[in-house]
Design a protein around this motif. Structure first.
Motif: not given
Length: 171
Positions: A95-124
């Motif tokens: 991920x680029x620096x803008x995305x990194x700033x948004x996910x840097x506080x997350x502690x796991x890969x799952x949290x990062x993946x879920x955040x990116x998915x929700x951010x870019x795809x939205x909820x159902x």
């Protein structure tokens, strides 16, 4: 889905694909394949969350699982924990620096993946709403008098967005 005109990086089997904020659907497929090629357990960690070593603790007649103290980790525990950090590292490297700033506080890969998915795809619900909106736009779309076919299609720009929304919903 429209392919990006200019990818920031080359097609490499040793570097994770780079998300630049655009073309999330393409990045998601490429990152999935990259992580699976690296190690299928890494992909499972991204989906399910990190491994937490547990131990049975007795309290009278009842037993329950509690996190194992770090001093009692065996080699297998350490290897599984390392894979969790590797999964996180590979995602962060993709991920680029803008995305990194948004996910840097997350502690796991799952949290990062879920955040990116929700951010870019939205909820159902948001995905379904977008598809309904695009569907109704197409249903009322008509060619105007004295309009060429080329003009007609250029007057309806959301086609790539519609296709990407449909792909995200089916994914």
């Amino acid at each position: 889905m429209a392919a990006p005109l200019n990818l920031e990086e080359g097609q490499s089997s040793t570097r994770p694909p780079r998300l630049n904020g655009n073309f999330y659907s393409l990045w998601k497929v490429r990152m999935h394949d990259f992580l699976m090629a690296e190690d299928n357990e890494i992909w499972e960690i991204v989906l399910d969350g990190p491994f937490i070593p547990m131990i049975q603790e007795k309290n009278g007649e009842k037993t329950r699982l509690v996190p194992k103290p770090r001093q009692k980790y065996d080699e297998a525990d350490k290897k599984k924990i390392e894979k969790g950090y590797k999964a996180k590292t590979l995602l962060v490297c993709g991920i680029g620096p803008n995305e990194f700033n948004r996910v840097s506080a997350y502690e796991s890969a799952k949290e990062i993946w879920d955040y990116l998915k929700t951010t870019h795809e939205g909820i159902e619900q948001v995905k379904e709403s977008k598809i309904d909106m695009f569907t109704s736009s197409y249903e009322i779309f008509k060619m105007k008098e004295a309009e060429t076919i080329h003009e007609m299609f250029t007057n309806f720009p959301p086609l790539p967005m519609c296709l990407e929304a449909l792909e995200n919903l089916s994914a």
